[in-house]
Structures are given as structure tokens and as C-alpha cells.
Design a protein around this motif. Structure first.
Motif, PDB file in Angstrom:
ATOM      1  N   SER A  87     -41.464  47.778 -11.467  1.00  0.00           N
ATOM      2  CA  SER A  87     -42.105  47.780 -10.148  1.00  0.00           C
ATOM      3  C   SER A  87     -43.552  48.208 -10.314  1.00  0.00           C
ATOM      4  O   SER A  87     -43.872  49.038 -11.168  1.00  0.00           O
ATOM      5  N   TYR A 108     -41.425  39.066  -7.797  1.00  0.00           N
ATOM      6  CA  TYR A 108     -41.088  39.151  -6.373  1.00  0.00           C
ATOM      7  C   TYR A 108     -42.176  39.956  -5.681  1.00  0.00           C
ATOM      8  O   TYR A 108     -42.345  41.140  -5.970  1.00  0.00           O
ATOM      9  N   GLU A 110     -43.072  41.139  -2.161  1.00  0.00           N
ATOM     10  CA  GLU A 110     -42.812  41.302  -0.729  1.00  0.00           C
ATOM     11  C   GLU A 110     -43.312  42.634  -0.186  1.00  0.00           C
ATOM     12  O   GLU A 110     -43.800  42.692   0.931  1.00  0.00           O
ATOM     13  N   HIS A 111     -43.174  43.699  -0.972  1.00  0.00           N
ATOM     14  CA  HIS A 111     -43.693  44.989  -0.510  1.00  0.00           C
ATOM     15  C   HIS A 111     -45.200  44.872  -0.293  1.00  0.00           C
ATOM     16  O   HIS A 111     -45.900  44.195  -1.045  1.00  0.00           O
ATOM     17  N   SER A 131     -35.323  48.422  -4.387  1.00  0.00           N
ATOM     18  CA  SER A 131     -36.683  48.887  -4.662  1.00  0.00           C
ATOM     19  C   SER A 131     -37.163  49.742  -3.501  1.00  0.00           C
ATOM     20  O   SER A 131     -36.739  49.568  -2.360  1.00  0.00           O
ATOM     21  N   LYS A 139     -36.019  47.730  -0.279  1.00  0.00           N
ATOM     22  CA  LYS A 139     -35.568  46.344  -0.207  1.00  0.00           C
ATOM     23  C   LYS A 139     -34.423  46.106  -1.181  1.00  0.00           C
ATOM     24  O   LYS A 139     -34.381  46.676  -2.269  1.00  0.00           O
ATOM     25  N   TRP A 141     -32.284  43.308  -3.417  1.00  0.00           N
ATOM     26  CA  TRP A 141     -32.511  42.048  -4.124  1.00  0.00           C
ATOM     27  C   TRP A 141     -31.278  41.644  -4.918  1.00  0.00           C
ATOM     28  O   TRP A 141     -30.561  42.499  -5.431  1.00  0.00           O
ATOM     29  N   LYS A 147     -35.817  35.720  -3.016  1.00  0.00           N
ATOM     30  CA  LYS A 147     -36.410  36.625  -2.036  1.00  0.00           C
ATOM     31  C   LYS A 147     -35.431  37.759  -1.736  1.00  0.00           C
ATOM     32  O   LYS A 147     -34.255  37.683  -2.088  1.00  0.00           O
ATOM     33  N   SER A 148     -35.952  38.789  -1.068  1.00  0.00           N
ATOM     34  CA  SER A 148     -35.095  39.949  -0.809  1.00  0.00           C
ATOM     35  C   SER A 148     -33.975  39.568   0.155  1.00  0.00           C
ATOM     36  O   SER A 148     -34.133  38.698   1.014  1.00  0.00           O
ATOM     37  N   THR A 151     -34.154  44.356   4.183  1.00  0.00           N
ATOM     38  CA  THR A 151     -35.156  45.420   4.142  1.00  0.00           C
ATOM     39  C   THR A 151     -34.636  46.610   4.950  1.00  0.00           C
ATOM     40  O   THR A 151     -34.154  46.436   6.072  1.00  0.00           O
TER      41      THR A 151
END
Length: 303
Positions: A87, A108, A110-111, A131, A139, A141, A147-148, A151
């Protein structure tokens, strides 16, 4: 960067210009460790995933992979011995395959702020990764999905730590700058439990490997606290001794009451919360903030 206790002797490996943020033993290869590292304390610059191995000669660098932003956490796949996820400070997660390529297999993104925590579930039969981010969310995964899946919102501060329960499928805990420890169930949308665990930012949490109701938190107040999920009114233990914020805490895989913590006070400490004097040992090997810590599943006493 790095120290080991016990059987096979210690070792030091220096990665010039990099600061280690997380270390995780491989569940497959004894003595193999992945380290997430960043330049300039993660404030600027790039990141490196380093795969290390301890042998008779000491600690050797097997492989390294570079990313264009700092790396803050790393987790090994539970279904492929070559796959890791990191991460990053740019909010993304990277999937790496040590058997194949130089670059990540997948990214990935998204965050919306730093992704500070990543953990791969140990539950057999489902491949789930969680994550946690400075964007105040966690999130969920599935690494096979682009994609996640979900959330998790509720924290009112940075999420520093997200850790799967080793006992309860689909259950994870999160620790936050909002001074709470929270427990979540992936099958339910909202938070299951909110524990106001410290009067300070909580940087780390972990589950006991022998008691599904027991968690530990480590915070900026220099304290470690144990929490029984059946009665969260007060902690079941408090461990004091660190002199600066506790960056990471882990329960032992071999002993129900043993845990290790590391801190911005440069030390690693070993505790047995069942003892009248719980502090077993203070290790002062490091000359910088001690951010990452793990205990080997294969070699008792290797840290």
C-alpha cells in the motif's frame, strides 16, 4: 534495518536512503521477509518493496521492486507464495509477483489519500484483502476483481491499521487517529463495535492468535491495551514502558499471552501480559524510528 532474535542468530541489512515501514514474514518460506520502505520518511520520493532472506551468512536481499511513491505496508498472499500486495502514499495498492515481472501485476487506485495498511485474510476458501487509508475509510478487495468490493465508513480520523481476525471469517479490526478501535463484519454494512480505546491516536492493533475475543492496541500515548470484545468497558491489560508513540504491535503465533511492540523510541519490546512484571525484554538495536515488526510462524523466537 532489521534484527532477529533466537535460533539462527541476528542480522542487519542496510538499504541506504530508505526507511522501513513494515516487515512481514512469508507464510511459505522460513526466514523470508518482505519489507515496505520509503525514501525521506515517506514524505516525498519513491518506495521500495524488498524481499529479504536470512541464511547462515546473515540477511540477504533477494529482490527489490520500486514504486513511484512511498510504500507503507505489505502483506503476503495466502494462496500463492510469490504474490504480495503493498500500500502506497498515492492511495494505491500494488500486487507484485516475485516469480515474474519487475512492475506490479495490478494497481488498485481508489483511496483518495495515503493507503497506510493492507492485510490478506487467512480464512480458507475466500481471498479477501482489507486496506486502510488516511481518507478515513477501509476497503475490501478480492485480488481477482479489478475494483473494491465494499468501502467501510465510520472512522472520523486517519485509519492507520486494518487487521483480519485469524478466527472469525470476514471479520477485521481497524485502529484510527480518532482514538477508536473498531470491529467490522464484511457481511454487514455498518460497524459492529466501536471501542474508545485510548485518549490518543491509535497507530496499531492486532488479534490474539489463541483467543478470538482478545485484541491489543498501541497508541501515541505510549501505552498498549488489551481488549476483550465481550466487555469493552475497560481494558483487560495495560502495558507501559515505551517512551514515544507505539508504531506496531503483534501477538505471538506461539504463546497466548506474549506480544511484541516497536516504537518511535527506537526500541522493540517483548511482553507477557499474564506476568506481574510484563516487560520481558527491551531491544535497542535500532538508531531510528522502529516502524515495522513481525514474528515468524516457522522459527520460534525469530522476529
Amino acid at each position: 534495518m532489521g534484527t532477529a532474535r533466537g535460533g539462527s542468530g541476528g542480522g542487519v541489512l542496510r538499504l541506504p536512503g530508505l526507511h522501513g515501514y513494515a516487515a512481514e514474514f512469508s507464510p511459505y518460506w522460513p526466514g523470508r521477509v518482505a519489507c515496505a520502505a520509503s525514501q525521506y520518511y515517506g514524505i516525498a520520493g519513491c518506495g521500495t518493496l524488498a524481499v529479504l532472506e536470512q541464511n547462515e551468512a546473515g540477511i540477504v536481499l533477494l529482490q527489490s521492486f520500486d514504486w513511484n511513491d512511498g510504500l507503507f505496508d505489505v502483506t503476503w498472499s495466502e494462496n500463492n507464495e510469490h504474490v504480495l500486495i503493498t500500500s502506497s502514499g498515492d492511495g494505491s495498492l500494488q500486487i507484485w509477483d516475485t516469480a515474474k515481472t519487475k512492475g506490479p501485476l495490478q494497481v488498485y487506485k481508489e483511496h483518495t489519500q495515503e493507503a497506510y495498511s493492507v492485510d490478506w485474510s487467512q480464512t480458507r476458501g475466500e481471498q479477501l484483502v482489507v486496506s486502510g487509508s488516511w481518507d478515513q475509510t477501509a476497503k475490501l478487495w478480492d485480488p481477482a476483481v479489478g475494483k473494491s468490493l465494499c468501502t467501510f465508513k465510520g472512522h472520523e480520523g486517519v485509519v492507520y491499521s486494518t487487521i483480519w481476525s485469524p478466527h472469525i471469517p470476514g471479520c477485521f479490526a481497524s485502529a484510527s487517529g480518532d482514538q477508536t478501535l473498531r470491529v467490522w463484519d464484511v457481511k454487514a454494512p455498518g460497524v459492529k463495535l466501536v471501542i474508545p480505546a485510548h485518549q490518543a491516536e491509535i497507530l496499531s492493533c492486532d488479534w490474539c492468535k489463541y483467543d478470538e475475543n482478545l485484541l491489543v492496541t498501541g497508541a501515541v500515548d505510549c501505552g498498549l491495551k488489551g481488549w476483550d470484545l465481550r466487555n469493552i468497558r475497560q481494558p483487560v491489560f495495560i502495558l507501559l514502558g515505551h517512551t514515544y508513540a507505539i508504531r506496531r504491535v503483534k501477538f505471538s503465533p506461539f504463546h497466548a499471552t506474549l506480544l511484541a511492540s516497536c516504537s518511535y523510541d527506537f526500541t522493540v519490546r517483548f511482553w507477557d501480559f499474564s506476568k506481574p512484571i510484563p516487560l520481558l525484554e527491551t531491544v535497542e538495536h535500532h538508531t531510528e524510528f522502529t516502524c515495522g515488526l513481525d514474528l515468524s510462524l516457522h522459527n520460534r523466537g525469530q522476529v
